[in-house]
Design a protein around this motif. Structure first.
Motif, PDB file in Angstrom:
ATOM      1  N   GLU A  17       0.812  -1.311   0.198  1.00 19.55           N
ATOM      2  CA  GLU A  17       0.056  -0.049   0.024  1.00 19.55           C
ATOM      3  C   GLU A  17       0.810   1.172  -0.169  1.00 19.55           C
ATOM      4  N   ILE A  18       0.844   2.040  -1.000  1.00 22.21           N
ATOM      5  CA  ILE A  18       1.390   3.134  -1.248  1.00 22.21           C
ATOM      6  C   ILE A  18       0.677   4.463  -0.539  1.00 22.21           C
ATOM      7  N   PRO A  19       1.316   5.234   0.464  1.00 23.11           N
ATOM      8  CA  PRO A  19       0.233   6.329   0.988  1.00 23.11           C
ATOM      9  C   PRO A  19       0.074   7.194  -0.370  1.00 23.11           C
ATOM     10  N   ALA A  20      -0.986   8.215   0.087  1.00 20.46           N
ATOM     11  CA  ALA A  20      -1.410   8.972  -0.967  1.00 20.46           C
ATOM     12  C   ALA A  20      -0.548  10.095  -1.321  1.00 20.46           C
ATOM     13  N   ARG A  21       0.075  10.571   0.068  1.00 21.47           N
ATOM     14  CA  ARG A  21       1.199  11.602  -0.140  1.00 21.47           C
ATOM     15  C   ARG A  21       2.351  11.136  -1.136  1.00 21.47           C
ATOM     16  N   VAL A  22       2.709   9.888  -1.038  1.00 24.43           N
ATOM     17  CA  VAL A  22       3.873   9.545  -1.748  1.00 24.43           C
ATOM     18  C   VAL A  22       3.453   9.508  -3.204  1.00 24.43           C
ATOM     19  N   GLN A  23       2.257   9.081  -3.583  1.00 31.29           N
ATOM     20  CA  GLN A  23       1.609   9.091  -4.631  1.00 31.29           C
ATOM     21  C   GLN A  23       1.749  10.224  -5.441  1.00 31.29           C
TER      22      GLN A  23
END
Length: 104
Positions: free
Chosen positions: A30-36
């Protein structure tokens, strides 16, 4: 094998492994939204930097005014959703016209 061939093989294997990781880990990580968001912004910044260096420089110096003007016209046409052929021909025509009148 010389060093160039070895480096090409290493980079090609690294590229293949990097492309393989995406499908292999899809759904598991799961990639955090901020990293995306940061990754998307980073991709845009990288593409703009590549465009700027390609449009403004030639052999380590300024490319002249014709090329940036052509890139600008092509960018405006693309932004206005003109067909790809129109974008390319428009950018090339502006660059060629400016070079023909002596604005290099």
């Amino acid at each position: 094998m010389n060093a160039t061939v070895v480096m090409i093989l290493v980079l090609s294997l690294g590229t293949y492994a990097f492309r393989l990781v995406g499908p292999a880990l899809h759904g598991r990580v799961e990639i955090p939204a901020r990293v995306q968001e940061l990754a998307s912004a980073g991709a845009v910044v990288l593409l703009v930097a590549l465009l700027a260096t390609g449009a403004l420089t030639e052999n380590g110096g300024f490319a002249g005014w014709a090329r940036p003007a052509g890139v600008l016209v092509g960018g405006v046409l693309a932004w206005r959703k003109a067909p790809f052929v129109v974008v390319v021909v428009g950018a090339a025509a502006v660059t060629a016209a400016l070079r023909a009148v002596g604005i290099g």
